[in-house]
Design a protein around this motif. Structure first.
Motif, PDB file in Angstrom:
ATOM      1  N   ARG A  84       0.271  -1.180  -0.320  1.00 26.11           N
ATOM      2  CA  ARG A  84      -0.209   0.345  -0.330  1.00 26.11           C
ATOM      3  C   ARG A  84       0.322   0.956  -0.364  1.00 26.11           C
ATOM      4  NH1 ARG A  84      -2.237  -4.492   1.647  1.00 26.11           N
ATOM      5  NH2 ARG A  84      -5.367  -3.894   1.731  1.00 26.11           N
ATOM      6  N   GLY A  85       2.177   1.081  -0.279  1.00 21.62           N
ATOM      7  CA  GLY A  85       3.235   2.363  -0.438  1.00 21.62           C
ATOM      8  C   GLY A  85       3.493   2.607   0.759  1.00 21.62           C
ATOM      9  N   HIS A  86       3.449   2.033   1.869  1.00 16.57           N
ATOM     10  CA  HIS A  86       4.148   2.610   3.273  1.00 16.57           C
ATOM     11  C   HIS A  86       5.215   1.866   3.419  1.00 16.57           C
ATOM     12  CE1 HIS A  86       0.153   4.568   4.053  1.00 16.57           C
ATOM     13  NE2 HIS A  86      -0.210   3.616   3.639  1.00 16.57           N
ATOM     14  N   ARG A  87       5.705   2.562   4.237  1.00 15.44           N
ATOM     15  CA  ARG A  87       7.533   2.532   4.411  1.00 15.44           C
ATOM     16  C   ARG A  87       7.751   1.010   5.891  1.00 15.44           C
ATOM     17  NH1 ARG A  87      13.315   3.920   5.061  1.00 15.44           N
ATOM     18  NH2 ARG A  87      11.703   5.593   6.796  1.00 15.44           N
ATOM     19  N   VAL A  88       8.343   0.255   5.295  1.00 14.65           N
ATOM     20  CA  VAL A  88       8.275  -0.773   6.872  1.00 14.65           C
ATOM     21  C   VAL A  88       9.472  -1.069   6.993  1.00 14.65           C
ATOM     22  CG1 VAL A  88       7.365  -3.545   7.027  1.00 14.65           C
ATOM     23  CG2 VAL A  88       6.024  -1.503   6.025  1.00 14.65           C
ATOM     24  N   THR A  89       9.785  -1.113   8.489  1.00 15.73           N
ATOM     25  CA  THR A  89      11.394  -1.540   8.440  1.00 15.73           C
ATOM     26  C   THR A  89      10.895  -2.798   9.967  1.00 15.73           C
ATOM     27  OG1 THR A  89      11.576   0.544   9.186  1.00 15.73           O
ATOM     28  CG2 THR A  89      13.440  -1.063  10.071  1.00 15.73           C
ATOM     29  N   PHE A  90      11.415  -3.940   9.097  1.00 19.52           N
ATOM     30  CA  PHE A  90      11.366  -5.479   9.590  1.00 19.52           C
ATOM     31  C   PHE A  90      12.499  -5.461  10.257  1.00 19.52           C
ATOM     32  CE2 PHE A  90      10.443 -10.923   9.770  1.00 19.52           C
ATOM     33  CZ  PHE A  90       9.649 -10.168  10.523  1.00 19.52           C
ATOM     34  N   ILE A  91      12.350  -6.376  11.743  1.00 18.97           N
ATOM     35  CA  ILE A  91      13.161  -6.608  12.374  1.00 18.97           C
ATOM     36  C   ILE A  91      13.282  -7.870  12.772  1.00 18.97           C
ATOM     37  CG2 ILE A  91      14.587  -6.091  14.467  1.00 18.97           C
ATOM     38  CD1 ILE A  91      14.238  -2.712  14.759  1.00 18.97           C
ATOM     39  N   SER A  92      14.070  -8.827  13.168  1.00 19.24           N
ATOM     40  CA  SER A  92      14.534  -9.677  13.502  1.00 19.24           C
ATOM     41  C   SER A  92      15.986 -10.445  13.516  1.00 19.24           C
ATOM     42  CB  SER A  92      13.641 -11.248  12.148  1.00 19.24           C
ATOM     43  OG  SER A  92      13.363 -11.646  13.697  1.00 19.24           O
ATOM     44  N   THR A  93      16.249 -11.186  14.050  1.00 19.39           N
ATOM     45  CA  THR A  93      17.668 -11.916  14.296  1.00 19.39           C
ATOM     46  C   THR A  93      17.779 -12.442  12.862  1.00 19.39           C
ATOM     47  OG1 THR A  93      16.899 -14.510  15.110  1.00 19.39           O
ATOM     48  CG2 THR A  93      17.317 -11.637  16.814  1.00 19.39           C
ATOM     49  N   PRO A  94      19.509 -12.758  12.582  1.00 19.67           N
ATOM     50  CA  PRO A  94      19.842 -13.397  11.489  1.00 19.67           C
ATOM     51  C   PRO A  94      19.193 -14.387  10.613  1.00 19.67           C
ATOM     52  CG  PRO A  94      21.721 -12.629  12.717  1.00 19.67           C
ATOM     53  CD  PRO A  94      20.236 -12.359  13.482  1.00 19.67           C
ATOM     54  N   ARG A  95      19.314 -15.866  11.829  1.00 18.00           N
ATOM     55  CA  ARG A  95      18.518 -16.966  11.228  1.00 18.00           C
ATOM     56  C   ARG A  95      17.507 -16.708  10.705  1.00 18.00           C
ATOM     57  NH1 ARG A  95      19.625 -22.231  14.442  1.00 18.00           N
ATOM     58  NH2 ARG A  95      18.977 -23.198  12.288  1.00 18.00           N
ATOM     59  N   ASN A  96      16.623 -16.222  11.892  1.00 20.22           N
ATOM     60  CA  ASN A  96      15.478 -16.211  11.492  1.00 20.22           C
ATOM     61  C   ASN A  96      14.914 -15.682   9.737  1.00 20.22           C
ATOM     62  OD1 ASN A  96      13.431 -17.356  13.527  1.00 20.22           O
ATOM     63  ND2 ASN A  96      14.721 -15.894  15.007  1.00 20.22           N
ATOM     64  N   ILE A  97      15.630 -14.354   9.417  1.00 19.10           N
ATOM     65  CA  ILE A  97      15.224 -14.050   8.783  1.00 19.10           C
ATOM     66  C   ILE A  97      16.174 -14.282   7.452  1.00 19.10           C
ATOM     67  CG2 ILE A  97      16.734 -11.372   7.453  1.00 19.10           C
ATOM     68  CD1 ILE A  97      16.633  -9.916   9.865  1.00 19.10           C
ATOM     69  N   GLU A  98      17.441 -15.056   7.316  1.00 16.67           N
ATOM     70  CA  GLU A  98      17.662 -15.928   6.505  1.00 16.67           C
ATOM     71  C   GLU A  98      16.345 -17.402   6.480  1.00 16.67           C
ATOM     72  OE1 GLU A  98      20.590 -19.451   6.716  1.00 16.67           O
ATOM     73  OE2 GLU A  98      21.080 -17.436   7.645  1.00 16.67           O
ATOM     74  N   ARG A  99      15.495 -17.283   7.290  1.00 22.23           N
ATOM     75  CA  ARG A  99      14.588 -18.670   6.931  1.00 22.23           C
ATOM     76  C   ARG A  99      13.601 -17.910   6.385  1.00 22.23           C
ATOM     77  NH1 ARG A  99      14.967 -20.660  13.125  1.00 22.23           N
ATOM     78  NH2 ARG A  99      15.959 -22.919  13.267  1.00 22.23           N
ATOM     79  N   VAL A 100      12.990 -17.100   6.886  1.00 17.11           N
ATOM     80  CA  VAL A 100      11.926 -16.812   6.169  1.00 17.11           C
ATOM     81  C   VAL A 100      11.592 -14.832   5.686  1.00 17.11           C
ATOM     82  CG1 VAL A 100       9.036 -15.953   7.761  1.00 17.11           C
ATOM     83  CG2 VAL A 100      11.311 -16.969   8.407  1.00 17.11           C
ATOM     84  N   VAL A 101      12.216 -14.365   5.934  1.00 19.09           N
ATOM     85  CA  VAL A 101      12.591 -13.133   5.541  1.00 19.09           C
ATOM     86  C   VAL A 101      13.443 -13.185   3.838  1.00 19.09           C
ATOM     87  CG1 VAL A 101      12.352 -11.027   6.209  1.00 19.09           C
ATOM     88  CG2 VAL A 101      11.766 -12.450   7.332  1.00 19.09           C
ATOM     89  N   ASN A 102      13.785 -13.756   2.806  1.00 18.98           N
ATOM     90  CA  ASN A 102      14.598 -13.673   2.645  1.00 18.98           C
ATOM     91  C   ASN A 102      14.277 -13.320   1.053  1.00 18.98           C
ATOM     92  OD1 ASN A 102      14.003 -15.462   2.225  1.00 18.98           O
ATOM     93  ND2 ASN A 102      16.403 -16.640   2.109  1.00 18.98           N
ATOM     94  N   LYS A 103      13.359 -13.770   0.884  1.00 14.99           N
ATOM     95  CA  LYS A 103      12.318 -13.547  -0.629  1.00 14.99           C
ATOM     96  C   LYS A 103      11.355 -12.485  -0.065  1.00 14.99           C
ATOM     97  CE  LYS A 103      11.868 -18.964  -1.314  1.00 14.99           C
ATOM     98  NZ  LYS A 103      11.869 -19.410   0.455  1.00 14.99           N
ATOM     99  N   VAL A 104      12.010 -11.266   0.336  1.00 14.04           N
ATOM    100  CA  VAL A 104      11.248  -9.734   0.298  1.00 14.04           C
ATOM    101  C   VAL A 104      11.042  -9.127  -1.937  1.00 14.04           C
ATOM    102  CG1 VAL A 104      10.824  -7.768  -0.210  1.00 14.04           C
ATOM    103  CG2 VAL A 104      11.801  -8.987   1.291  1.00 14.04           C
ATOM    104  N   PRO A 105       9.521 -10.226  -2.079  1.00 10.04           N
ATOM    105  CA  PRO A 105       9.627  -9.931  -3.316  1.00 10.04           C
ATOM    106  C   PRO A 105      10.517  -8.275  -4.053  1.00 10.04           C
ATOM    107  CG  PRO A 105       7.712  -9.823  -2.123  1.00 10.04           C
ATOM    108  CD  PRO A 105       8.410  -9.694  -0.967  1.00 10.04           C
ATOM    109  N   SER A 106      10.552  -7.753  -5.374  1.00  8.69           N
ATOM    110  CA  SER A 106      11.348  -7.265  -6.040  1.00  8.69           C
ATOM    111  C   SER A 106      10.979  -5.972  -6.176  1.00  8.69           C
ATOM    112  CB  SER A 106      11.861  -7.709  -7.017  1.00  8.69           C
ATOM    113  OG  SER A 106      11.119  -8.397  -8.290  1.00  8.69           O
TER     114      SER A 106
END
Ligand code: UPG
Length: 481
Positions: free
Chosen positions: A34-56
């Protein structure tokens, strides 16, 4: 047309559990879309597991920030989520999580050029509302639990005072619930929750929940109000502050040929499911935290064998509690015996894709709220096997709503037999008497899976966040005054 300066900057800070990181990340994507800015915070391994697929297309708006998880005694070095540890050690993960207070405070302070408007946070960070408040950041507590569960947990005063102290207190309807209901814990379920003593982290979960609710400006619920209207009204009364349903965040399982052809696990499962009859397969999965002992595993395995239906079972590699505990194993020769009819996967599977497949006729689930939502989005009947956390309360609610059957267990010790597993599975998935349950579950896909309605609820939520953020001028004025 909204002015660019009106766009929000939202910080997301989930608890360190897959069942929390996944929906927080889902909401992050909805906001960025919806055009809003988001900062998503977590720890390295969790980010690797879930978050690495940010749509381009969302990458310019969705920023991922990684905080290393501080090392603490009794927590294995690579443990960063509740999935990595036995549930009895959850409090050690909370000790490490509490130490993120410092980097989070630094982050909120140093982002003065782009001060966040809101921080959306989870139940575990009881210390967060105070920090955010001091820095003029509005606070939204995001409940990944039903309104029924949160009503049962109680208003902030009850939580902050740890009103209930022994397991038996949780097996009766609390005084703040005026409804006629069976939504209470069974003794064996709540005893599991007591196996991770709060004093290790110094703060009980009750206090964590209480402070998170108490210190919020608004509470966001990931729920379906039409499914639990009586509970949603009650929880709003109990909290005495704005409570908003953001809908259920229905999973998106758009078939993406490129991605799917890279995904060998899914291709293998899909291949097998494609060969099964419609509505015939039992999908079996107990989420990322529940663990079974050897006896329970045996009964569940034999029950699935006895039910005679095809099944896919996701068997998590359970973290060991004590080093001297033997690793639990399937009964001897089991995999050979059920070969072709039963498929057992060890490791991560694409659950929502499995549930969306037309061969799946029922879901034997621990009733984690994510799994329930995913199942009901696709209208799958539930065979309910709650283990810990909120799962027992979810099971009672779902039973009251007639969308599943619970595997009978002894109230006190949770004992159950393979026969009761087989009976419950057959009742829900193929029996004539079970048709009403199946019809009710199918009907739920119109509610839980309704994309339009769920998108509108996110729009309404965004509207609320935009109208109710603390403007910088108000904040400066109040602080100078
Ligand atoms: O192989 C796997 C295993 C899990 N999942 C996903 O992981 C999530 C698991 O969430 P959930 O079903 O809620 O189970 P838990 O991980 O056990 O969830 C914790 O968090 C939930 C939300 O607060 C609570 O309701 C549960 O009791 C608590 O154990 C779901 O989205 C699943 O689709 C996969 O995609 N593949």
């Amino acid at each position: 047309m909204e002015n660019e300066t009106e766009k929000l900057h939202v910080v997301m800070f989930p608890w360190l559990a897959m069942g929390h990181i996944i929906p927080f990340f889902h909401l992050s994507k909805c906001l960025a879309q919806r055009g809003h800015r988001v900062t998503f915070i977590s720890t390295p391994r969790n980010i690797e597991r879930v978050v690495n697929k940010v749509p381009s297309d969302l990458a310019p708006l969705l920023h991922i920030v990684s905080f290393p998880l501080p090392k603490v005694e009794n927590l294995p070095n690579d443990a960063e989520s509740s999935m990595d540890i036995p549930y009895q050690k959850a409090q050690f993960l909370k000790i490490a999580f509490d130490l993120l207070e410092i980097p989070l405070t630094n982050f909120l302070e140093s982002s003065s050029n782009s001060k966040p408007d809101w921080i959306v946070y989870d139940y575990a960070s009881h210390w967060l509302p105070q920090i955010a408040g001091k820095l003029g950041v509005s606070r939204a507590f995001f409940s990944l639990f039903t309104a029924a569960t949160m009503s049962f947990y109680g208003p902030p005063w009850a939580l902050l005072n740890d009103e209930r102290s022994i397991p038996e207190d949780y097996t009766v309807i609390p005084k703040w619930i005026p409804l006629e209901t069976k939504v209470v814990y069974r003794l064996h379920e709540i005893k599991k929750n007591f196996e991770a003593p709060a004093d290790e982290s110094g703060t009980s979960d009750g206090v964590r929940f209480g402070a998170s609710i108490d210190g919020s400006d608004v509470i966001l619920f990931r729920n379906c109000v039409e499914f639990e209207p009586e509970w949603f009204n009650l929880v709003s009364e109990l909290y005495q502050k704005p409570v908003i349903s953001i809908g259920v965040l229905p999973p998106s399982v758009v078939e993406n040929e490129k991605f799917d052809s890279d995904d060998t696990t899914w291709l293998g499962i899909k291949n097998w499911l494609d060969k099964q009859n419609q509505d015939s397969v039992v999908y079996v999965a107990l989420g990322t935290e529940a663990t079974l002992n050897q006896e329970e595993l045996n009964e569940l395995a034999l029950g699935l064998e006895k039910c005679g239906l095809p099944f896919i079972w996701v068997l998590r590699d359970q973290p060991i509690h004590n080093q001297e505990d033997p690793r639990i194993q399937l009964p001897d020769g089991y995999e050979d015996r059920v070969k072709n009819r039963g498929v057992i996967y060890k490791g991560w599977v694409p659950q929502t894709k499995i549930l969306s497949h037309s061969s799946v006729g029922g879901f034997l689930t621990h009733c984690g709220w994510n799994s329930v939502i995913e199942a009901l989005c696709f209208g799958r009947v539930l065979i309910m096997f709650p283990v810990l956390n909120d799962q027992g309360l979810n099971t009672r609610l779902l039973q009251e709503k007639g969308v599943g059957v619970e595997i009978p267990r002894n109230e006190k010790d949770g004992f159950f037999t393979s026969d009761s597993v087989a009976e419950a599975v057959k009742f829900a998935v193929v029996s004539e008497e079970g048709e009403l349950l199946r019809a009710n579950a199918r009907q739920m896909s119109g509610l839980f899976g309704c994309r339009k309605r769920n998108e509108e609820l996110i729009d309404d939520c965004v509207g609320y966040l935009m109208e109710n953020r603390i403007s910088i001028s108000t904040y400066v004025h109040n602080n100078e005054g």
